[in-house]
Scaffold this motif. Structure first.
Motif, mmCIF file in Angstrom:
data_model
loop_
_atom_site.group_PDB
_atom_site.id
_atom_site.type_symbol
_atom_site.label_atom_id
_atom_site.label_comp_id
_atom_site.label_asym_id
_atom_site.label_seq_id
_atom_site.Cartn_x
_atom_site.Cartn_y
_atom_site.Cartn_z
ATOM 1 N N SER A 36 0.838 -1.187 0.000
ATOM 2 C CA SER A 36 0.000 0.000 0.000
ATOM 3 C C SER A 36 0.882 1.250 0.000
ATOM 4 N N ASP A 37 0.274 2.389 -0.256
ATOM 5 C CA ASP A 37 1.019 3.645 -0.224
ATOM 6 C C ASP A 37 1.596 3.900 1.167
ATOM 7 N N GLU A 38 0.840 3.552 2.204
ATOM 8 C CA GLU A 38 1.320 3.758 3.575
ATOM 9 C C GLU A 38 2.527 2.882 3.860
ATOM 10 N N ALA A 41 5.545 4.280 2.147
ATOM 11 C CA ALA A 41 6.042 5.447 2.876
ATOM 12 C C ALA A 41 6.842 5.017 4.100
#
Length: 264
Positions: A36-38, A41
């Protein structure tokens, strides 16, 4: 919800997967595409690039394995966390699958069940620079550790530590559960078991501790809330075929998949 392949784990085993967190760049890129993007990150926030790569491999492989059981694309999976940070699979239709992930050095270990709350812990064995047992173990555990021959101290410490960590993770209360509020057995004369949990006299019969098969420089344990049902570990390979281990337990008898698995 049942997995698309109809691959039910059942009440008698807990599936265990292990893999190296070191992977070639092409594999890392493939795993990154599942995150996921999270998660991406989070990987980018690691100070050392190699730690970020290990995170990507760990989470990517986790998603790949869970997606296999659920019959879902790995990238579509979402996770929920309780108040103490224990993860679970967030699915609109619900799922009976429970999982727990642990990693140490370059090794990751994942436990999965479709019946039981569980926890897993794996630790690389290193020499101790301080009295960790005196700070965190119960009085009974400290006395047991002190009674071991000097050459067995380090092995005993890590057997105790991984069992306690796996129990805390399975219990789900995180650091709010004091490590000296429960006892685990870890000498070779007794089966792995929970011997005491403050405020819960039924806990020893409800929880099951299993020793994890590991490389010789690691120790590990799996703990599950089976409420008295006997359960064993089923090791899964990258080819997605179960490897049913037979291993000598501490009493010298040989047991199959429904028995305790002796580590290392």
């Amino acid at each position: 919800m049942q997995p698309a392949r109809g691959e039910i784990i059942g009440p008698d085993v807990i599936d265990v997967w292990t893999w190296s967190l070191n992977a070639p760049s092409l594999s890392v890129d493939g795993y990154a595409a599942l995150l996921s993007d999270e998660e991406l990150a989070r990987a980018a926030r690691f100070v050392r690039e190699r730690d970020g790569r290990k995170f990507i491999v760990g989470r990517g492989r986790l998603r790949s394995i869970l997606g296999h059981y659920l019959g879902l694309p790995p990238k579509s999976l979402a996770f929920a966390y309780n108040d103490y940070g224990k993860p679970s699979i967030a699915h609109p239709c619900g799922t009976s699958f429970r999982f727990n992930l642990s990693h140490s050095a370059d090794l990751a270990a994942l436990a999965i069940s479709d019946r039981y709350e569980l926890g897993i812990d794996i630790e690389e064995i290193r020499f101790l620079k301080e009295d960790i047992a005196g700070r965190f173990f119960s009085r009974k555990e400290c006395l047991t550790l002190q009674s071991l021959p000097s050459g067995a101290y380090l092995d005993g410490f890590y057997r105790c530590w991984t069992r306690k960590e796996a129990f805390v993770k399975a219990h789900g209360a995180g650091l709010s559960l004091p490590l000296d509020s429960f006892d685990v057995s870890f000498d070779w004369a007794n089966e792995p078991r929970l011997e005491r949990l403050d405020g819960d006299p039924d806990a020893p019969s409800n929880w099951r501790i299993l020793e994890l098969e590991t490389p010789v420089t690691f120790a590990g344990a799996v703990v599950a809330l089976t409420k008295g049902h006997p359960v064993g570990l089923r090791y899964r390979s990258d080819e997605d075929e179960p490897r049913l281990l037979r291993s000598r337990n501490s009493f010298g008898a040989w047991k199959g998949v429904c028995g305790d698995v002796k580590a290392r």
